[in-house]
Design a protein around this motif. Structure first.
Motif, PDB file in Angstrom:
ATOM      1  N   MET A  14      11.102  -2.933  -0.613  1.00 46.05           N
ATOM      2  CA  MET A  14       9.980  -2.314  -1.323  1.00 46.05           C
ATOM      3  C   MET A  14       8.998  -1.671  -0.360  1.00 46.05           C
ATOM      4  SD  MET A  14       9.009  -4.693  -4.584  1.00 46.05           S
ATOM      5  CE  MET A  14      10.142  -4.832  -5.971  1.00 46.05           C
ATOM      6  N   ALA A  15       8.762  -2.323   0.777  1.00 47.16           N
ATOM      7  CA  ALA A  15       7.883  -1.722   1.789  1.00 47.16           C
ATOM      8  C   ALA A  15       8.481  -0.437   2.334  1.00 47.16           C
ATOM      9  CB  ALA A  15       7.621  -2.727   2.914  1.00 47.16           C
ATOM     10  N   ASP A  16       9.802  -0.416   2.534  1.00 42.40           N
ATOM     11  CA  ASP A  16      10.462   0.823   2.984  1.00 42.40           C
ATOM     12  C   ASP A  16      10.374   1.911   1.918  1.00 42.40           C
ATOM     13  OD1 ASP A  16      11.108  -0.490   5.301  1.00 42.40           O
ATOM     14  OD2 ASP A  16      13.130  -1.034   4.643  1.00 42.40           O
ATOM     15  N   LEU A  17      10.411   1.513   0.653  1.00 42.33           N
ATOM     16  CA  LEU A  17      10.272   2.492  -0.421  1.00 42.33           C
ATOM     17  C   LEU A  17       8.890   3.134  -0.396  1.00 42.33           C
ATOM     18  CD1 LEU A  17      11.100   3.911  -3.052  1.00 42.33           C
ATOM     19  CD2 LEU A  17      10.394   1.853  -4.285  1.00 42.33           C
ATOM     20  N   CYS A  18       7.854   2.339  -0.163  1.00 42.89           N
ATOM     21  CA  CYS A  18       6.501   2.892  -0.069  1.00 42.89           C
ATOM     22  C   CYS A  18       6.410   3.900   1.066  1.00 42.89           C
ATOM     23  CB  CYS A  18       5.488   1.767   0.124  1.00 42.89           C
ATOM     24  SG  CYS A  18       5.311   0.662  -1.290  1.00 42.89           S
ATOM     25  N   SER A  57       0.844  -1.200   0.000  1.00 42.96           N
ATOM     26  CA  SER A  57       0.000   0.000   0.000  1.00 42.96           C
ATOM     27  C   SER A  57       0.873   1.242   0.000  1.00 42.96           C
ATOM     28  CB  SER A  57      -0.920   0.006   1.225  1.00 42.96           C
ATOM     29  OG  SER A  57      -0.149  -0.038   2.419  1.00 42.96           O
ATOM     30  N   LEU A  58       0.548   2.166  -0.868  1.00 42.49           N
ATOM     31  CA  LEU A  58       1.274   3.427  -0.940  1.00 42.49           C
ATOM     32  C   LEU A  58       0.742   4.401   0.096  1.00 42.49           C
ATOM     33  CD1 LEU A  58       1.514   3.888  -4.806  1.00 42.49           C
ATOM     34  CD2 LEU A  58       3.301   3.120  -3.253  1.00 42.49           C
ATOM     35  N   PRO A  59       1.551   5.321   0.573  1.00 49.14           N
ATOM     36  CA  PRO A  59       1.081   6.291   1.573  1.00 49.14           C
ATOM     37  C   PRO A  59       0.155   7.318   0.950  1.00 49.14           C
ATOM     38  CG  PRO A  59       3.320   6.801   0.906  1.00 49.14           C
ATOM     39  CD  PRO A  59       2.972   5.503   0.246  1.00 49.14           C
ATOM     40  N   ASP A  60      -0.567   7.969   1.811  1.00 52.11           N
ATOM     41  CA  ASP A  60      -1.496   9.011   1.359  1.00 52.11           C
ATOM     42  C   ASP A  60      -0.721  10.320   1.221  1.00 52.11           C
ATOM     43  OD1 ASP A  60      -3.768  10.273   0.599  1.00 52.11           O
ATOM     44  OD2 ASP A  60      -4.647  10.406   2.592  1.00 52.11           O
ATOM     45  N   ASP A  61       0.126  10.384   0.213  1.00 51.74           N
ATOM     46  CA  ASP A  61       1.033  11.518   0.014  1.00 51.74           C
ATOM     47  C   ASP A  61       0.375  12.573  -0.877  1.00 51.74           C
ATOM     48  OD1 ASP A  61       1.051   9.713  -2.037  1.00 51.74           O
ATOM     49  OD2 ASP A  61       3.113  10.113  -2.624  1.00 51.74           O
ATOM     50  N   LEU A  62      -0.643  13.218  -0.362  1.00 55.50           N
ATOM     51  CA  LEU A  62      -1.348  14.241  -1.112  1.00 55.50           C
ATOM     52  C   LEU A  62      -0.596  15.563  -1.013  1.00 55.50           C
ATOM     53  CD1 LEU A  62      -5.019  13.433  -0.064  1.00 55.50           C
ATOM     54  CD2 LEU A  62      -3.867  12.824  -2.192  1.00 55.50           C
ATOM     55  N   VAL A  63      -0.560  16.290  -2.114  1.00 53.45           N
ATOM     56  CA  VAL A  63       0.066  17.610  -2.151  1.00 53.45           C
ATOM     57  C   VAL A  63      -0.973  18.623  -2.626  1.00 53.45           C
ATOM     58  CG1 VAL A  63       2.389  16.726  -2.541  1.00 53.45           C
ATOM     59  CG2 VAL A  63       0.911  17.184  -4.490  1.00 53.45           C
ATOM     60  N   ALA A  64      -0.886  19.820  -2.086  1.00 50.28           N
ATOM     61  CA  ALA A  64      -1.841  20.876  -2.439  1.00 50.28           C
ATOM     62  C   ALA A  64      -1.500  21.459  -3.800  1.00 50.28           C
ATOM     63  CB  ALA A  64      -1.827  21.964  -1.371  1.00 50.28           C
ATOM     64  N   THR A  65      -2.529  21.778  -4.580  1.00 52.70           N
ATOM     65  CA  THR A  65      -2.365  22.376  -5.904  1.00 52.70           C
ATOM     66  C   THR A  65      -2.834  23.829  -5.871  1.00 52.70           C
ATOM     67  OG1 THR A  65      -4.569  21.670  -6.635  1.00 52.70           O
ATOM     68  CG2 THR A  65      -2.758  20.121  -6.938  1.00 52.70           C
ATOM     69  N   ARG A  81      18.660   4.115  -1.694  1.00 52.06           N
ATOM     70  CA  ARG A  81      18.016   3.008  -0.996  1.00 52.06           C
ATOM     71  C   ARG A  81      18.277   1.677  -1.680  1.00 52.06           C
ATOM     72  NH1 ARG A  81      14.270   4.158   2.798  1.00 52.06           N
ATOM     73  NH2 ARG A  81      13.834   6.360   3.146  1.00 52.06           N
ATOM     74  N   PRO A  82      18.263   0.571  -0.911  1.00 50.81           N
ATOM     75  CA  PRO A  82      18.345  -0.768  -1.517  1.00 50.81           C
ATOM     76  C   PRO A  82      16.986  -1.189  -2.058  1.00 50.81           C
ATOM     77  CG  PRO A  82      18.232  -0.951   0.860  1.00 50.81           C
ATOM     78  CD  PRO A  82      18.308   0.526   0.561  1.00 50.81           C
ATOM     79  N   ILE A  83      16.989  -2.126  -2.971  1.00 49.16           N
ATOM     80  CA  ILE A  83      15.743  -2.594  -3.585  1.00 49.16           C
ATOM     81  C   ILE A  83      15.933  -4.056  -4.005  1.00 49.16           C
ATOM     82  CG2 ILE A  83      16.365  -1.774  -5.885  1.00 49.16           C
ATOM     83  CD1 ILE A  83      12.867  -1.579  -4.261  1.00 49.16           C
ATOM     84  N   HIS A  84      16.279  -4.910  -3.051  1.00 52.95           N
ATOM     85  CA  HIS A  84      16.606  -6.300  -3.369  1.00 52.95           C
ATOM     86  C   HIS A  84      15.623  -7.310  -2.788  1.00 52.95           C
ATOM     87  CE1 HIS A  84      18.264  -5.419   0.568  1.00 52.95           C
ATOM     88  NE2 HIS A  84      18.333  -6.714   0.806  1.00 52.95           N
ATOM     89  N   ASN A  85      14.676  -6.881  -1.948  1.00 52.39           N
ATOM     90  CA  ASN A  85      13.699  -7.805  -1.388  1.00 52.39           C
ATOM     91  C   ASN A  85      12.403  -7.062  -1.105  1.00 52.39           C
ATOM     92  OD1 ASN A  85      14.300  -6.316   0.927  1.00 52.39           O
ATOM     93  ND2 ASN A  85      15.639  -7.885   1.767  1.00 52.39           N
ATOM     94  N   LEU A  86      11.423  -7.805  -0.567  1.00 54.34           N
ATOM     95  CA  LEU A  86      10.111  -7.212  -0.303  1.00 54.34           C
ATOM     96  C   LEU A  86      10.153  -6.197   0.824  1.00 54.34           C
ATOM     97  CD1 LEU A  86       7.886 -10.412  -0.578  1.00 54.34           C
ATOM     98  CD2 LEU A  86       8.092  -8.564  -2.235  1.00 54.34           C
ATOM     99  N   ALA A  87      11.008  -6.426   1.803  1.00 56.82           N
ATOM    100  CA  ALA A  87      11.124  -5.454   2.892  1.00 56.82           C
ATOM    101  C   ALA A  87      11.637  -4.113   2.379  1.00 56.82           C
ATOM    102  CB  ALA A  87      12.054  -5.996   3.981  1.00 56.82           C
ATOM    103  N   ILE A 123      10.912  -7.991 -11.141  1.00 55.30           N
ATOM    104  CA  ILE A 123      10.138  -7.828  -9.907  1.00 55.30           C
ATOM    105  C   ILE A 123       9.756  -6.371  -9.701  1.00 55.30           C
ATOM    106  CG2 ILE A 123      10.185  -8.091  -7.403  1.00 55.30           C
ATOM    107  CD1 ILE A 123       9.955 -10.703  -8.781  1.00 55.30           C
ATOM    108  N   PHE A 124      10.685  -5.468 -10.006  1.00 59.94           N
ATOM    109  CA  PHE A 124      10.376  -4.050  -9.840  1.00 59.94           C
ATOM    110  C   PHE A 124       9.316  -3.599 -10.835  1.00 59.94           C
ATOM    111  CE2 PHE A 124      11.281   0.535 -10.337  1.00 59.94           C
ATOM    112  CZ  PHE A 124      11.106   0.909  -9.012  1.00 59.94           C
ATOM    113  N   LEU A 125       9.294  -4.163 -12.028  1.00 64.11           N
ATOM    114  CA  LEU A 125       8.234  -3.843 -12.985  1.00 64.11           C
ATOM    115  C   LEU A 125       6.883  -4.349 -12.498  1.00 64.11           C
ATOM    116  CD1 LEU A 125       9.973  -4.433 -16.437  1.00 64.11           C
ATOM    117  CD2 LEU A 125       9.315  -2.261 -15.403  1.00 64.11           C
ATOM    118  N   HIS A 126       6.868  -5.467 -11.777  1.00 63.38           N
ATOM    119  CA  HIS A 126       5.620  -5.906 -11.145  1.00 63.38           C
ATOM    120  C   HIS A 126       5.160  -4.887 -10.103  1.00 63.38           C
ATOM    121  CE1 HIS A 126       4.532  -9.946 -12.576  1.00 63.38           C
ATOM    122  NE2 HIS A 126       5.808 -10.089 -12.844  1.00 63.38           N
ATOM    123  N   PHE A 127       6.111  -4.321  -9.377  1.00 63.58           N
ATOM    124  CA  PHE A 127       5.775  -3.267  -8.415  1.00 63.58           C
ATOM    125  C   PHE A 127       5.199  -2.044  -9.129  1.00 63.58           C
ATOM    126  CE2 PHE A 127       7.299   0.665  -6.381  1.00 63.58           C
ATOM    127  CZ  PHE A 127       6.579   0.610  -5.190  1.00 63.58           C
TER     128      PHE A 127
END
Length: 399
Positions: A374-378, A162-170, A366-372, A229-233
């Protein structure tokens, strides 16, 4: 129709349903009646007759194609149908076929169901106890060390991120119920409705949207174990967000945004692979960034875009252009995040010339080699995220 062909058609329809197609009992009856008519001259007639009945969505065509090849070729049932419907049966094409989109799901759909009475009680209890721990182990396992079954499970877990609710004002405004700020135009219109005797205040606030996400994915030979795997993400992110642009590069830059919008993930990656002829080839990061900055930067980096640069930074043709293109990309976006699978090594140091050239122009490393990872990236995409992955610390260690 006599014999067991109706049962085989029902079994074929059941396998399609397990693979994800919307096949009901009515479609099975129509398929049996269509084959019972006998107006079938060759193998393609059977293929397209069942295709017209079972396939209701365009994205299901790839899965149906794999299922038809696997089921009817393995059981040699097409020849049986043609033998009953026509005096001459054409020869079967027994040449091996290359696996395409949906092949894994189709193979699992045709696997015989496992009955509970066939499994030992001890094995069932052990599996139930280790479900949570296996999930945690899978999150920390490197993508390059996963088996085929673990990669399939990892793809499912990637789609659940799940991605964070990173809303920005326009700059645009929208009606609001709270007393944030008065909307003069709507207030005057409300007062005119009542003759001007009373002034009913209307309020407005700034509209909030998700910032665009632009991904630049390295698909060279050194990144092949991680790029898929990253393209699946990215495919999962594209389904949840509207403004997501995806590019792949090896020796050239290719826009695969439209390919990743296909609903089926296997079909999306197959289309992306066909669009990029330099898959698992060499690496020219400077050339790819130059093409992106020149052709695509003004189109996709508006609205405070976040850029995800997915590469190991091992540039073969290093020159002064790499620093210039990285600086231009950094100035054109709101945040530039470099995702490098080489960070999975504890002894990693930024000693390569390409990595040292790129690090000063990124906001996060950042690293991007496992699911953990990817969760940190989100979590890092949130505006409240801390800058724990400061790239300058890697330059200090190398220095």
């Amino acid at each position: 129709m006599t014999g067991k062909l109706p049962e085989n058609i029902a079994y074929f329809a059941r396998a399609l349903r397990i693979a994800g197609l919307r096949v009901g009992p009515g479609a099975v009856v129509e398929a049996v009646e269509a084959l019972a008519e006998g107006a079938l001259g060759e193998r393609d007639d059977v293929y397209w007759a069942l295709h017209a009945i079972f396939v209701k969505r365009h994205e299901d065509s790839a899965v149906y194609d794999q299922a038809f090849r696997l089921f009817w070729r393995r059981r040699n049932l097409i020849e049986k149908i043609m033998a009953q419907m026509s005096p001459v049966s054409p020869g079967a094409d027994s040449a091996p076929q290359k696996e395409e989109a949906g092949a894994l799901r189709v193979a699992e759909a045709f696997a015989p169901p496992r009955r509970e009475e066939d499994a030992p009680v001890e094995l069932t209890e052990l599996t139930a106890q280790l479900t949570v721990s296996d999930r945690e182990t899978l999150k920390s396992r490197d993508f390059a060390q996963m088996s085929a079954a673990e990669i399939a499970r990892a793809k499912q877990l990637v789609s659940e991120l799940s991605l964070p609710d990173d809303l920005v004002a326009t700059r645009r405004f929208q009606p609001a119920h709270l007393a944030a700020r008065i909307d003069p135009r709507r207030t005057f219109r409300r007062s005119l409705r009542g003759g001007g005797a009373m002034i009913d205040l209307a309020f407005r606030e700034r509209a909030q949207v998700h910032p665009p996400i632009v991904a630049l994915v390295d698909i060279s030979g050194s990144m092949a174990e991680y790029s898929r795997i990253f393209l699946h993400f990215l495919h999962a992110v594209t389904e949840k967000r509207r403004r997501v642009q995806s590019f792949v590069f090896g020796t050239r830059l290719t826009n695969v945004t439209r390919s990743l919008r296909a609903r089926d993930p296997d079909e999306a990656l197959a289309l992306a692979g066909k669009a990029a002829p330099d898959w698992e080839g060499g690496t020219r990061i400077s050339t790819a960034l130059h093409m992106f900055n020149r052709v695509w930067s003004r189109r996709v980096l508006g609205g405070g875009a976040i850029v995800l640069l997915f590469t190991d930074g091992l540039e073969r043709h290093l020159d002064g252009e790499l620093a210039f293109e990285m600086d231009r990309l950094h100035r054109s976006c709101r945040q530039l995040i470099w995702l490098n699978p080489l960070l999975r090594f504890d002894q990693f140091e930024a000693r390569a010339s390409g990595i040292r050239t790129m690090l000063p122009h990124v906001d996060s490393f950042r690293p991007i080699h496992n699911l953990a990872a990817m969760a940190d990236l989100c979590a890092a995409l949130s505006p409240q995220a801390t800058r724990a992955s400061d790239p300058r610390q890697w330059l200090k260690k190398a220095g």
